[in-house]
Design a protein around this motif. Structure first.
Motif, PDB file in Angstrom:
ATOM      1  N   VAL A  80     -10.739   1.729  -2.100  1.00  0.00           N
ATOM      2  CA  VAL A  80      -9.399   1.152  -2.183  1.00  0.00           C
ATOM      3  C   VAL A  80      -8.479   1.807  -1.159  1.00  0.00           C
ATOM      4  O   VAL A  80      -8.439   3.035  -1.056  1.00  0.00           O
ATOM      5  N   SER A  81      -7.748   0.987  -0.424  1.00  0.00           N
ATOM      6  CA  SER A  81      -6.721   1.482   0.494  1.00  0.00           C
ATOM      7  C   SER A  81      -5.379   0.905   0.054  1.00  0.00           C
ATOM      8  O   SER A  81      -5.123  -0.288   0.229  1.00  0.00           O
ATOM      9  N   LEU A  82      -4.524   1.751  -0.510  1.00  0.00           N
ATOM     10  CA  LEU A  82      -3.212   1.287  -0.941  1.00  0.00           C
ATOM     11  C   LEU A  82      -2.304   1.029   0.249  1.00  0.00           C
ATOM     12  O   LEU A  82      -1.424   0.165   0.184  1.00  0.00           O
ATOM     13  N   ASN A  83      -2.510   1.751   1.337  1.00  0.00           N
ATOM     14  CA  ASN A  83      -1.654   1.572   2.510  1.00  0.00           C
ATOM     15  C   ASN A  83      -1.794   0.184   3.111  1.00  0.00           C
ATOM     16  O   ASN A  83      -0.826  -0.379   3.634  1.00  0.00           O
ATOM     17  N   THR A  84      -3.001  -0.371   3.059  1.00  0.00           N
ATOM     18  CA  THR A  84      -3.239  -1.685   3.650  1.00  0.00           C
ATOM     19  C   THR A  84      -3.452  -2.767   2.606  1.00  0.00           C
ATOM     20  O   THR A  84      -3.713  -3.921   2.953  1.00  0.00           O
ATOM     21  N   SER A  85      -3.361  -2.410   1.319  1.00  0.00           N
ATOM     22  CA  SER A  85      -3.579  -3.365   0.217  1.00  0.00           C
ATOM     23  C   SER A  85      -4.926  -4.057   0.352  1.00  0.00           C
ATOM     24  O   SER A  85      -5.032  -5.275   0.206  1.00  0.00           O
ATOM     25  N   THR A  86      -5.958  -3.279   0.635  1.00  0.00           N
ATOM     26  CA  THR A  86      -7.299  -3.828   0.779  1.00  0.00           C
ATOM     27  C   THR A  86      -8.291  -3.038  -0.066  1.00  0.00           C
ATOM     28  O   THR A  86      -8.072  -1.870  -0.394  1.00  0.00           O
ATOM     29  N   VAL A  87      -9.389  -3.712  -0.398  1.00  0.00           N
ATOM     30  CA  VAL A  87     -10.513  -3.063  -1.069  1.00  0.00           C
ATOM     31  C   VAL A  87     -11.762  -3.400  -0.277  1.00  0.00           C
ATOM     32  O   VAL A  87     -12.091  -4.574  -0.096  1.00  0.00           O
TER      33      VAL A  87
END
Length: 202
Positions: free
Chosen positions: A138-145
């Protein structure tokens, strides 16, 4: 006549009156406004992904902070892959944003309906197809999984395939799906530039 004495300076205001004005608004009011604005900005720093999904918002509120947000991302992705393994086209469609896009090594689609139909075509061609999710990142900075998955081999001719799915999340929905598979039979030059075991888009 003796010269007039200079007027005595006006007494300095006391208490709140001592505050200078800022554009006609007292400094204290300006500060209160600034603090309120800052609080709203911090409160809205959680990505807008939460606005469209009560389940995700509830998990974030319960878990708190980044931990809750990470759990919400993972829960949405889990629901997506569970629907995928059920071959539930309607269930997949419900998890996609209206403008969702799909890009993999075979197709490129735009719009939730088109993306759902593309998955439906896969299920029609390979009725036994299933996938295992090995790991999610999970990357919260880019809103991607980013999801490391394995497509299981089937009797209909699907061979075992290692794939990297990148899912973008916006307002509680999946807004983009990008799928990458590992290149087979690469040359030494490709291995040098691409890496020994990297997932590479076709």
């Amino acid at each position: 006549a003796p010269p007039a004495e200079p007027a005595a300076p006006a007494p300095r205001p006391k208490g709140l009156g001592m505050l200078k004005t800022f554009g006609g608004v007292s400094l204290v009011v300006f500060c209160l406004f600034f603090v309120a604005h800052l609080a709203l900005s911090v409160g809205s720093s959680r990505p807008a992904i939460l606005a469209g999904d009560r389940t995700m918002k509830g998990m974030v509120d319960a878990g708190g902070g980044e931990g809750g947000l990470t759990a919400a991302f993972e829960a949405l992705v889990t629901r997506y892959f569970e629907a995928w393994n059920r071959h539930d086209v309607k269930g997949i469609r419900e998890l996609l944003s209206e403008g969702c896009t799909l890009d993999d090594w075979e197709v490129s689609e735009q719009g939730a309906d088109a993306v759902a139909r593309a998955n439906g075509k896969i299920f029609e061609k390979a009725p036994e197809i299933q996938i295992d999710v090995v790991k999610t990142h999970v990357s919260l900075n880019t809103s991607t999984v980013c999801c490391e998955i394995i497509v299981k081999p089937t009797q209909s001719g699907v061979t075992k395939l290692k794939v990297l799915d990148v899912l973008e999340i916006e307002r509680g929905k999946i807004s983009a799906v990008r799928a990458y598979k590992r290149l087979r039979n690469r040359t030494a030059t490709e291995r040098l530039y691409v890496g020994g075991d990297i997932m590479f888009a076709c």
